[in-house]
Design an enzyme around this catalytic site. Structure first.
Site, PDB file in Angstrom:
ATOM      1  N   GLU A  43       0.818  -1.244   0.130  1.00 32.88           N
ATOM      2  CA  GLU A  43       0.069  -0.141  -0.146  1.00 32.88           C
ATOM      3  C   GLU A  43       0.843   1.267   0.152  1.00 32.88           C
ATOM      4  OE1 GLU A  43      -3.334  -0.008  -1.220  1.00 32.88           O
ATOM      5  OE2 GLU A  43      -3.421  -1.465   0.355  1.00 32.88           O
ATOM      6  N   THR A  45       2.875   2.055  -2.097  1.00 31.10           N
ATOM      7  CA  THR A  45       4.440   1.917  -2.626  1.00 31.10           C
ATOM      8  C   THR A  45       4.434   2.074  -3.945  1.00 31.10           C
ATOM      9  OG1 THR A  45       3.699  -0.343  -2.864  1.00 31.10           O
ATOM     10  CG2 THR A  45       5.091  -0.028  -0.774  1.00 31.10           C
ATOM     11  N   ASP A  46       3.507   2.408  -4.613  1.00 28.51           N
ATOM     12  CA  ASP A  46       3.503   2.090  -6.120  1.00 28.51           C
ATOM     13  C   ASP A  46       3.948   3.382  -6.542  1.00 28.51           C
ATOM     14  OD1 ASP A  46       1.229   3.624  -5.426  1.00 28.51           O
ATOM     15  OD2 ASP A  46      -0.139   3.075  -6.877  1.00 28.51           O
ATOM     16  N   GLY A 141     -16.296   4.505  -3.495  1.00 31.99           N
ATOM     17  CA  GLY A 141     -15.525   5.115  -2.376  1.00 31.99           C
ATOM     18  C   GLY A 141     -15.130   3.954  -1.465  1.00 31.99           C
ATOM     19  N   SER A 146     -12.909   1.478  -7.827  1.00 25.12           N
ATOM     20  CA  SER A 146     -14.053   2.045  -8.986  1.00 25.12           C
ATOM     21  C   SER A 146     -13.850   3.110  -9.985  1.00 25.12           C
ATOM     22  CB  SER A 146     -15.245   2.295  -8.089  1.00 25.12           C
ATOM     23  OG  SER A 146     -15.187   3.555  -7.315  1.00 25.12           O
ATOM     24  N   SER A 147     -12.945   3.940  -9.723  1.00 23.37           N
ATOM     25  CA  SER A 147     -12.677   5.068 -10.430  1.00 23.37           C
ATOM     26  C   SER A 147     -11.705   4.497 -11.772  1.00 23.37           C
ATOM     27  CB  SER A 147     -12.095   6.347  -9.890  1.00 23.37           C
ATOM     28  OG  SER A 147     -10.897   6.031  -9.163  1.00 23.37           O
ATOM     29  N   GLU A 179      -5.381  10.455 -14.565  1.00 28.16           N
ATOM     30  CA  GLU A 179      -5.752  10.757 -13.119  1.00 28.16           C
ATOM     31  C   GLU A 179      -5.105  11.889 -12.582  1.00 28.16           C
ATOM     32  OE1 GLU A 179      -7.871   8.650  -9.506  1.00 28.16           O
ATOM     33  OE2 GLU A 179      -8.214   8.159 -11.695  1.00 28.16           O
ATOM     34  N   ASP A 191      -3.371   0.704  -9.739  1.00 30.31           N
ATOM     35  CA  ASP A 191      -4.778   0.259  -9.767  1.00 30.31           C
ATOM     36  C   ASP A 191      -5.290  -0.223 -11.377  1.00 30.31           C
ATOM     37  OD1 ASP A 191      -5.177   0.512  -7.164  1.00 30.31           O
ATOM     38  OD2 ASP A 191      -6.251   2.415  -7.420  1.00 30.31           O
TER      39      ASP A 191
END
Length: 398
Positions: A43, A45-46, A141, A146-147, A179, A191
């Site tokens: 989490e 880390t990207d 959310g 989802s986005s 994004e 993602d």
């Protein structure tokens, strides 16, 4: 079996095609599918050029599109609609391609608009106007992306329709740029990559610096195990300040340590040069989380789910105490699941709300779910949405 092979999926596709025709007066040229994702571990880390280990789930965005011809009225206008809310008459967001500028499109329509904006900046690409209708069952959310499912569904569709010849890596990079620059959310590349590159019954081991990806078997069925998602129904947004603040902390740590990315730091002892205790804690999470991803990949290949579970819980403690992106609801979900016998549990996603996951044996679904529901009721929290997910295929035609 992939969700795309199921009768339920076929019924959704048929219903979306019918709804598109009713809404726009034309049949769609095609329908594409892009799944949401659960991040098993890795989490934040990207964007630090590190390692992640997500898998795509059997919840997805379906995107139906029809391009306009130059002879049609409003041939350069984009029309976006969504079945969200399931009203008979769907509201349509309209904007011309020339009007596409960062932050100009409100609400969910910003995501497909961002994809059009970024593609039109490629040399030799000039998209026409089109009609788009989306139907998504990825909870909004919830931290299940989802986005990004909507963005990926849009770019996969446009790549096919306009024969752009983009690779999976190029599409991931373009949606990240969309994004970051158009929507205004400083997200990393995990993602989109997960939604594009994943395989059923596997987790995607991704090096976010080199973009090298390996699909690692996720032996849930063999161990009679499942991943339970606990959506706290506390919505989060990457556009809000908490996410950006964490990213700035990492950048400040890099400046002190004189490295390009925290990926280059392999030992917590190297962080001693950081005087600010908050920035040091933030950096510590990234360094230890990268190692947990590598360790999880190793034990997954050995089929050792108990060791996977230990890494998941250690990851949650790190996000709670060092990165400070958890919430009371997420902590309650994780502790209740662990107390009811989960193999491991952690919050997943960007944090500040969203979902937790619990790795459990299949016969624990009911007791773990009940324990979480009771914990939330006793604390006075909104009742969470709890459901099991499987690792499904990446994006493609529906």
């Amino acid at each position: 079996m992939s969700i795309s092979d199921s009768q339920e999926h076929a019924a959704r596709v048929a219903a979306l095609r019918e709804k598109f025709t009713k809404t726009f007066g034309h049949h769609p040229e095609g329908i594409w599918r892009a799944p949401g994702r659960v991040n098993l571990i890795g989490e934040h880390t990207d964007y630090n050029m590190g390692y992640v280990l997500p898998f795509t789930i059997d919840k997805n965005a379906l995107v139906a599109i029809r391009r306009k011809s130059q002879l049609e009225p409003e041939s350069t206008t984009l029309h976006f609609a969504s079945t969200y809310g399931q009203a008979d008459s769907l509201p349509i967001t309209s904007i011309t391609i020339d009007e596409l500028v960062p932050r100009a499109v409100p609400g969910w329509a910003a995501y497909p608009a961002a994809v059009v904006w970024v593609l039109n900046q490629l040399e030799g690409v000039e998209l026409s106007g089109f009609e788009l209708l989306v139907d998504s069952d990825v909870p909004v959310g919830s931290g299940l992306s989802s986005s990004h499912a909507l963005e990926v569904g849009t770019i996969v569709a446009l790549n096919d329709l306009y024969d752009l010849g983009l690779s999976l890596t190029e599409m991931a990079q373009l949606t990240q740029r969309a994004e970051n620059e158009f929507v205004g959310a400083p997200t990393g590349i995990m993602d989109q990559s997960a939604s594009l590159m994943s395989q059923a019954q596997h987790a995607l081991f991704l090096d976010c610096r080199s973009m090298q990806a390996q699909n690692v078997p996720l032996p849930l069925a063999e161990n009679d195990a499942v991943v339970l998602v606990i959506d706290t129904r506390v919505e989060h947004s990457h556009v809000d300040g908490g996410y950006a603040a964490r990213r700035r902390s990492c950048e400040e740590a890099c400046e002190v340590l004189k490295v390009d990315a925290l990926r280059e730091v392999s030992d917590v002892a190297q962080l001693e040069g950081i005087e600010d205790p908050v920035i040091k804690r933030r950096a510590k999470h990234i360094v230890t989380e990268n190692q947990r991803v590598l360790d999880t990949v190793e034990v997954l290949r050995e089929g050792n789910l108990n060791a996977v579970g230990e890494h998941l819980y250690q990851s949650h403690v790190s996000m709670r105490d060092d990165y400070e992106i958890s919430s009371e609801e997420l902590d309650a979900a994780v502790e209740a699941a662990m107390g009811a016998g989960a193999i491991g549990a952690r919050m997943t996603g960007g944090g500040f709300g969203g979902s937790a996951i619990a790795l459990i044996h299949r016969d624990q679904v009911e007791p773990v779910s009940q324990a979480v529901l009771e914990a939330f009721e006793q604390a006075g929290y909104v009742q969470p949405n709890i459901f099991a997910v499987v690792a499904d295929e990446g994006a493609g035609r529906a």
